[in-house]
Write a protein that holds these residues in place. Sequence first.
Motif, PDB file in Angstrom:
ATOM      1  N   GLU A 148      13.740  13.254 -21.939  1.00 32.69           N
ATOM      2  CA  GLU A 148      13.196  13.345 -23.224  1.00 32.69           C
ATOM      3  C   GLU A 148      11.789  14.258 -23.104  1.00 32.69           C
ATOM      4  N   GLU A 149      10.852  13.551 -22.297  1.00 36.10           N
ATOM      5  CA  GLU A 149       9.628  13.683 -22.341  1.00 36.10           C
ATOM      6  C   GLU A 149       8.889  14.432 -20.753  1.00 36.10           C
ATOM      7  N   PHE A 150       9.874  14.212 -19.552  1.00 37.18           N
ATOM      8  CA  PHE A 150       9.478  15.003 -18.768  1.00 37.18           C
ATOM      9  C   PHE A 150      10.575  15.195 -17.709  1.00 37.18           C
ATOM     10  N   PRO A 151      10.200  16.141 -16.669  1.00 35.95           N
ATOM     11  CA  PRO A 151      11.458  17.104 -16.093  1.00 35.95           C
ATOM     12  C   PRO A 151      12.101  16.403 -15.575  1.00 35.95           C
ATOM     13  N   ILE A 152      12.206  15.139 -15.056  1.00 34.52           N
ATOM     14  CA  ILE A 152      12.777  14.364 -14.626  1.00 34.52           C
ATOM     15  C   ILE A 152      12.869  12.579 -14.921  1.00 34.52           C
ATOM     16  N   SER A 153      14.233  12.286 -14.627  1.00 33.45           N
ATOM     17  CA  SER A 153      13.804  10.144 -15.036  1.00 33.45           C
ATOM     18  C   SER A 153      12.972   9.195 -13.839  1.00 33.45           C
ATOM     19  N   LEU A 154      13.148   8.471 -13.698  1.00 32.94           N
ATOM     20  CA  LEU A 154      12.163   8.035 -12.768  1.00 32.94           C
ATOM     21  C   LEU A 154      12.171   6.406 -13.602  1.00 32.94           C
ATOM     22  N   ALA A 155      12.687   5.554 -12.335  1.00 34.75           N
ATOM     23  CA  ALA A 155      12.970   4.534 -12.783  1.00 34.75           C
ATOM     24  C   ALA A 155      13.456   3.529 -11.896  1.00 34.75           C
ATOM     25  N   VAL A 156      12.768   1.546 -11.954  1.00 33.00           N
ATOM     26  CA  VAL A 156      12.596   0.479 -10.984  1.00 33.00           C
ATOM     27  C   VAL A 156      13.923  -0.289 -11.740  1.00 33.00           C
ATOM     28  N   ARG A 157      14.614  -0.692 -10.432  1.00 30.94           N
ATOM     29  CA  ARG A 157      15.143  -2.195 -10.649  1.00 30.94           C
ATOM     30  C   ARG A 157      14.940  -2.989 -10.116  1.00 30.94           C
ATOM     31  N   ALA A 158      15.221  -4.121 -10.967  1.00 35.38           N
ATOM     32  CA  ALA A 158      15.700  -5.235 -10.184  1.00 35.38           C
ATOM     33  C   ALA A 158      16.670  -6.247  -9.862  1.00 35.38           C
ATOM     34  N   ALA A 175      15.493  -4.551  -4.858  1.00 34.01           N
ATOM     35  CA  ALA A 175      14.631  -3.656  -6.092  1.00 34.01           C
ATOM     36  C   ALA A 175      14.436  -2.314  -5.199  1.00 34.01           C
ATOM     37  N   ASP A 176      14.778  -1.209  -6.537  1.00 34.85           N
ATOM     38  CA  ASP A 176      15.089   0.110  -6.095  1.00 34.85           C
ATOM     39  C   ASP A 176      14.326   0.784  -7.015  1.00 34.85           C
ATOM     40  N   LEU A 177      14.238   2.251  -6.475  1.00 34.20           N
ATOM     41  CA  LEU A 177      13.416   2.950  -7.132  1.00 34.20           C
ATOM     42  C   LEU A 177      14.580   4.142  -6.907  1.00 34.20           C
ATOM     43  N   SER A 178      14.675   5.447  -8.429  1.00 32.27           N
ATOM     44  CA  SER A 178      15.415   6.733  -8.728  1.00 32.27           C
ATOM     45  C   SER A 178      15.195   7.130  -9.358  1.00 32.27           C
ATOM     46  N   LEU A 179      15.383   8.514  -8.619  1.00 25.32           N
ATOM     47  CA  LEU A 179      14.692   9.625  -9.752  1.00 25.32           C
ATOM     48  C   LEU A 179      16.276  10.643 -10.079  1.00 25.32           C
ATOM     49  N   SER A 180      16.171  11.147 -11.287  1.00 23.18           N
ATOM     50  CA  SER A 180      17.367  11.931 -11.618  1.00 23.18           C
ATOM     51  C   SER A 180      17.114  12.882 -12.312  1.00 23.18           C
ATOM     52  N   ARG A 181      18.050  13.880 -12.905  1.00 25.56           N
ATOM     53  CA  ARG A 181      18.230  15.114 -13.954  1.00 25.56           C
ATOM     54  C   ARG A 181      19.512  15.871 -13.817  1.00 25.56           C
ATOM     55  N   SER A 182      19.696  15.426 -15.321  1.00 28.31           N
ATOM     56  CA  SER A 182      20.908  15.618 -16.688  1.00 28.31           C
ATOM     57  C   SER A 182      20.857  17.641 -16.465  1.00 28.31           C
ATOM     58  N   VAL A 183      21.864  17.268 -16.014  1.00 31.98           N
ATOM     59  CA  VAL A 183      22.651  18.739 -16.388  1.00 31.98           C
ATOM     60  C   VAL A 183      23.776  18.979 -17.313  1.00 31.98           C
ATOM     61  N   LYS A 184      23.925  20.149 -18.782  1.00 29.78           N
ATOM     62  CA  LYS A 184      24.915  20.417 -19.526  1.00 29.78           C
ATOM     63  C   LYS A 184      25.479  21.523 -19.151  1.00 29.78           C
ATOM     64  N   LEU A 185      26.223  21.648 -18.994  1.00 27.17           N
ATOM     65  CA  LEU A 185      26.977  23.419 -18.903  1.00 27.17           C
ATOM     66  C   LEU A 185      27.774  23.893 -20.759  1.00 27.17           C
ATOM     67  N   PRO A 186      27.261  24.556 -20.357  1.00 27.02           N
ATOM     68  CA  PRO A 186      26.964  25.681 -21.725  1.00 27.02           C
ATOM     69  C   PRO A 186      28.929  25.755 -22.455  1.00 27.02           C
ATOM     70  N   ILE A 187      29.306  25.559 -23.265  1.00 25.34           N
ATOM     71  CA  ILE A 187      30.844  25.390 -23.626  1.00 25.34           C
ATOM     72  C   ILE A 187      31.481  24.734 -23.565  1.00 25.34           C
ATOM     73  N   ILE A 188      32.018  23.643 -21.852  1.00 26.59           N
ATOM     74  CA  ILE A 188      32.523  22.953 -21.839  1.00 26.59           C
ATOM     75  C   ILE A 188      31.278  21.500 -22.660  1.00 26.59           C
ATOM     76  N   PRO A 189      31.851  20.213 -22.909  1.00 24.77           N
ATOM     77  CA  PRO A 189      30.915  19.283 -23.543  1.00 24.77           C
ATOM     78  C   PRO A 189      30.683  18.514 -22.084  1.00 24.77           C
ATOM     79  N   LEU A 190      30.569  18.890 -21.145  1.00 25.00           N
ATOM     80  CA  LEU A 190      30.311  18.137 -20.047  1.00 25.00           C
ATOM     81  C   LEU A 190      28.440  18.482 -18.915  1.00 25.00           C
TER      82      LEU A 190
END
Length: 264
Positions: A148-158, A175-190
Amino acid sequence: MKILRPILILMFFSHLSFAQTPLNSRLLSLDEIKTQANESLKSFTERTGVVSNFRSLAPASPLGIWGWNVGVEVTSLPQNTFDILRQPFDLPSYFPRFHVVKGLTPNLDFEASLLLPRFVMGQNALPQEIRNIAVYGAGLKYALLREEEFPISLAVRATYNRLYLSFFKSDTYGADLSLSRSVKLPIIPLQLTPYAGIGYMAINGVFNKSLIGLDVSQIHTLQDYRYFVGMSTKLFIFNFTSQIDVPATFKKIDSVSFKFSLEI
């Protein structure tokens, strides 16, 4: 009841995938453990610790304070997982686990999973020596960056995970470090959310002292890094996530996991 029905269906299919593999009905002998050397006990600790380790199966983005995700996870199980018993027997191809995630704050999620095969398959479906197997784990994920605030999400986990058998138990801390980025398809709510990360795990295995030889160690402590990549696919409230885990140095224990869940 409408929400519970899809979950019960998912658990039913997991039951089928678990139970369709025939199991050898021949009883195994725990006395075989007394003949094992340290290297064999160490290898057993390594395999069972990695296979049973808690997996989040979620991208870096948080669910939010009102969000939750509940479903069934299955993780591939190598056929040599219990080779220490020196008696070949068929194992299910996948480990089914109940999995739940709940958002606690806008950035913090609590995750937990539980595996009790004897309740899914029936009391007598597993060989006697592993009939009482139980696995439970939990984790806390904190999002350092949100989409919502940056181009990607970045998270730490224990994470923490416990594997229990009548002759052995192990605790795995991770413990891990991960990053992700969501993509919403047009028309289809996927919504597609690819993610990747790197993690660390420390496995502490303890054998029942009365069942091992006098000249071998009761406790075996191992550690390794792991790499993982996954994809979360969401359609309305239905979510399907797949993930591949690869240990850095432990050989031939790569695993594939799938999670079918409801997410709000």
